[in-house]
Design an enzyme around this catalytic site. Structure first.
Site, PDB file in Angstrom:
ATOM      1  N   CYS A   2     -25.824  43.396  11.471  1.00 17.20           N
ATOM      2  CA  CYS A   2     -25.898  44.848  11.389  1.00 17.20           C
ATOM      3  C   CYS A   2     -25.496  45.330  10.011  1.00 17.20           C
ATOM      4  O   CYS A   2     -25.114  44.560   9.138  1.00 17.20           O
ATOM      5  CB  CYS A   2     -24.976  45.483  12.429  1.00 17.20           C
ATOM      6  SG  CYS A   2     -25.264  44.909  14.108  1.00 17.20           S
ATOM      7  N   ASN A  75     -20.271  44.108  12.065  1.00 15.89           N
ATOM      8  CA  ASN A  75     -21.404  43.324  11.573  1.00 15.89           C
ATOM      9  C   ASN A  75     -21.054  41.862  11.718  1.00 15.89           C
ATOM     10  O   ASN A  75     -20.067  41.402  11.153  1.00 15.89           O
ATOM     11  CB  ASN A  75     -21.666  43.676  10.097  1.00 15.89           C
ATOM     12  CG  ASN A  75     -22.637  42.724   9.431  1.00 15.89           C
ATOM     13  OD1 ASN A  75     -23.520  42.176  10.070  1.00 15.89           O
ATOM     14  ND2 ASN A  75     -22.481  42.527   8.130  1.00 15.89           N
ATOM     15  N   ASP A 100     -20.666  40.514  22.179  1.00 11.80           N
ATOM     16  CA  ASP A 100     -19.476  40.105  21.425  1.00 11.80           C
ATOM     17  C   ASP A 100     -18.795  41.308  20.787  1.00 11.80           C
ATOM     18  O   ASP A 100     -17.610  41.252  20.455  1.00 11.80           O
ATOM     19  CB  ASP A 100     -19.836  39.045  20.382  1.00 11.80           C
ATOM     20  CG  ASP A 100     -20.855  39.506  19.372  1.00 11.80           C
ATOM     21  OD1 ASP A 100     -21.689  40.369  19.705  1.00 11.80           O
ATOM     22  OD2 ASP A 100     -20.852  38.999  18.232  1.00 11.80           O
TER      23      ASP A 100
END
EC number: 6.3.5.4
Length: 647
Positions: A2, A75, A100
């Site tokens: 991300c 991220n 997660d």
């Protein structure tokens, strides 16, 4: 995988504009094209761009937890999240999905900062604690994922995955850091904790930072480092078997994904090891891809094809031709800061190729650093042993004089190029290794710098980066020192930066099993003779994989992943560089003597000197300066904000 970004307002009762947060997210939309989200509250704004890999339905970010106290933008991947989820459920934590991201949030709630020691993975995240009014920034142990932060003129704190997200803020000064320029020219990248801009820092790997509104920038705090004092006991056979098992476990963990998954395959030992172990775990053929060159001296596709055939992978490859040099113009937009590793070009190409068939790719990065694969390690070890034979009082003056007076003969056969060896023997271990790793030698840097810029540097040398890390190494073993220095500089600053930006530019997640921190800690504790034996680098890794890989793949000469710069600058790159000499951001920066730069160019064109790496470094710096000047701002009144040097 991300993109994350955010803002803490200098005025704590001020609420950021949502459109500003959207602009920060849009600046890094390539990192997460699947979903976007923003969180806005008095004093705080957080943006997120998601690349959906696990739990495609849930896991949206920014994620809010703990009755609204916590807000997470994250991220990365935590590969042992399922095990941690079970542990958290056993002590009373509930989950809405199976991502997660939610595990990370609940783990922090349960264990605080101590949860970091439980994570196996790669990550960079910002976690806002609305009750304490503080932001926690965290970066993974090895620096696989990036994280930048800085303060604006107005006192706003900004952070993000890439520099371009921070540059959205019009109050962020775009003044070049002179020491970062020196470090870039010396190493080919700007090492942590600096960035190319004075007001921006990169959070070092294995560190956290806690920021409270209205305060100055705090010092990052380490939560992990490798212990070089540990030496592994046991036989070579035991170590070879244990190594294969450890890498196989690291690969297995990284095969969890709810999207198509494949691998990069260069035909070298590291990527071939990963593909071999993937093939043993996956029921379908592994999707592999490779990049080659039309120049046979730089092309490894015959080897990657051999490995692909051996394991029956679904293989694809692409050849980068000299005309492909036009891609270099895109590098500045991808990397933001100047980045001089020319293998970024084929890395961009292989990521583009991989993304056509998969969303996640495993790579063999890290094997050379952990298991001593680079030829430079063998040379460094030999030179260090030679230094020990000659007293320092004699060694420095004798070899120093020879190093000064022996001619630099780039055109001569290798056996006659002794100047570098003499210079290395005159230096101590750290300085010698720094010289080995310097892409632009100090003599050329000093020749090129303008008088004004040299004055700004006040005698500062990028060597200090290596000195600082070496003081923390806790060992006097020359090989371990070199590996530690690479772990702190070259690996995060060059290798991992290259792969992260190139892959994220194509919304591709890359996972690096050889940099599982457990593999790294164990590998660095191996005795020297199991890393380098009979002039064979990566000795134990090769032994461990002998029953899996073809012998000629394991023991072929290491080739590297680079482009023919010398030839390109005497061909297709000649015109772009000559334009740089005439009128460019580099010429206007005041950093360099353009007369000296033109002289360097003439020497390269003549064929007597090979300055290809230097010229590429300057070309990339020029592209970065032009890019940084033109990144648009949003969310605050427009400001004239050119990139400035202090020269």
């Amino acid at each position: 995988m991300c993109g994350i970004a955010g803002l803490i307002c200098g005025e704590q009762d001020k609420t950021p504009e949502r459109r500003f947060l959207e602009a920060m997210g849009n600046a890094i939309a390539h990192r997460g094209p699947d979903q976007s989200g923003e969180y806005v509250a008095p004093g705080i704004g957080i943006a997120h761009r998601r690349l959906s890999i696990i739990d495609l339905t849930h896991g949206r970010q920014p994620m809010i937890g703990g009755d609204g106290r916590w807000v997470l933008t994250y991220n990365g991947e935590i590969y042992n999240f399922q095990e941690l989820m079970t542990e958290l459920q056993d002590i009373g934590y509930a989950f809405d999905g199976h991502s997660d991201t939610e595990v990370l949030l609940q783990a922090w709630r349960a264990w605080g900062r101590a949860c970091l020691s439980r994570f196996i993975g790669m990550f960079a995240f910002g976690l806002w604690d609305g009750e304490a009014r503080e932001l926690h920034l965290v970066r993974d142990r090895l620096g696989v994922k990036p994280l930048y932060y800085g303060l604006t003129r107005e006192g706003d704190f900004v952070f993000g995955s890439e520099l371009k997200a921070l540059l959205v803020h019009a109050g962020l000064e775009r003044t070049l850091d002179p020491m970062a320029v020196e470090e870039y020219l010396a190493l080919g990248y700007v090492p942590d904790p600096r960035s190319i801009l004075t007001q921006v820092r990169s959070l070092p790997p294995g560190h956290t930072l806690t920021y409270r509104a209205g305060e100055g920038l705090p010092e990052p705090q380490p939560y992990w480092d490798v212990d070089l004092s540990i030496s592994l006991q046991g036989s070579e056979d035991e170590h070879a078997q244990a190594l294969r098992e450890r890498i196989a476990d690291a690969v297995r963990l990284r095969l969890v994904a709810d999207v198509p998954l494949g691998a990069f395959l260069s035909g070298g030992v590291d990527s071939s090891t990963v593909v071999a172990l993937m093939s043993g775990e996956m029921s379908d053929p592994v999707q592999t891809c490779a990049i080659g060159f039309d120049d046979p001296a730089f092309d490894e596709t015959p080897y990657s094809r051999q490995v692909a055939n051996h394991f029956g992978t679904d293989h694809d490859e692409r050849i980068v031709q000299a005309e492909g040099h036009e891609m270099f113009a895109r590098l500045a937009q991808v990397y933001d800061a100047p980045f001089a590793d020319s293998s970024a070009l084929p890395t961009l190409a292989v990521c583009e190729l991989a993304r056509q068939s998969v969303k996640v790719a495993l790579s063999g990065d890290g094997g050379d650093e952990v298991f001593s694969g680079y030829r430079r390690y063998r040379w460094h070890l030999r030179e260090s042993r030679a230094r020990e034979l000659v007293p320092e009082g004699l060694r420095k003056p004798v070899f120093g004089m020879l190093g000064r007076w022996y001619p630099k003969a780039d055109w001569a056969p290798q056996v006659l190029r002794a100047k570098t060896t003499f210079q290395a023997l005159a230096r101590d271990t750290v300085e010698a290794y720094f010289h080995t790793m310097s892409s632009v030698p100090a003599s050329i840097r000093q020749r090129l710098y303008s008088k004004a810029f040299a004055s700004d540097l006040q005698g500062y040398s990028a060597l200090e980066v290596f000195r600082t890390h070496a003081r923390r190494a806790q060992t006097d073993d020359p090989l371990r020192i070199a590996q530690y220095l690479d772990l702190k500089t070259w690996l995060p600053g060059d290798i991992l930066t290259k792969v992260d930006r190139a892959s994220m530019a194509h919304a591709l997640e890359v996972r690096v099993p050889l940099l599982d921190h457990r593999v790294v800690e164990w590998g660095l504790s191996l005795p020297t003779e199991e890393k380098i034996q009979r002039d064979e680098g990566k000795y134990l890794l090769k032994r461990a994989m002998e029953r899996d890989l073809p012998h000629d793949i394991i023991y072929r000469r290491k080739q590297g992943f680079s482009i023919p710069l010398k030839q390109w600058f005497r061909g297709p790159l000649a015109a772009p560089f000559e334009r740089l000499l005439e009128r460019s951001a580099l010429a206007d920066s005041g950093l360099f003597s353009m007369e000296a730069l033109a002289g360097l160019w003439r020497e390269h064109k003549s064929g007597l000197s090979d300055h290809g790496v230097v010229l590429w470094s300057l070309l990339m710096l020029n592209g970065s300066l032009e890019h940084l000047m033109n990144v648009p701002t949003a969310g605050l009144p427009s400001a004239s904000n050119p990139v400035r040097s202090t020269a």
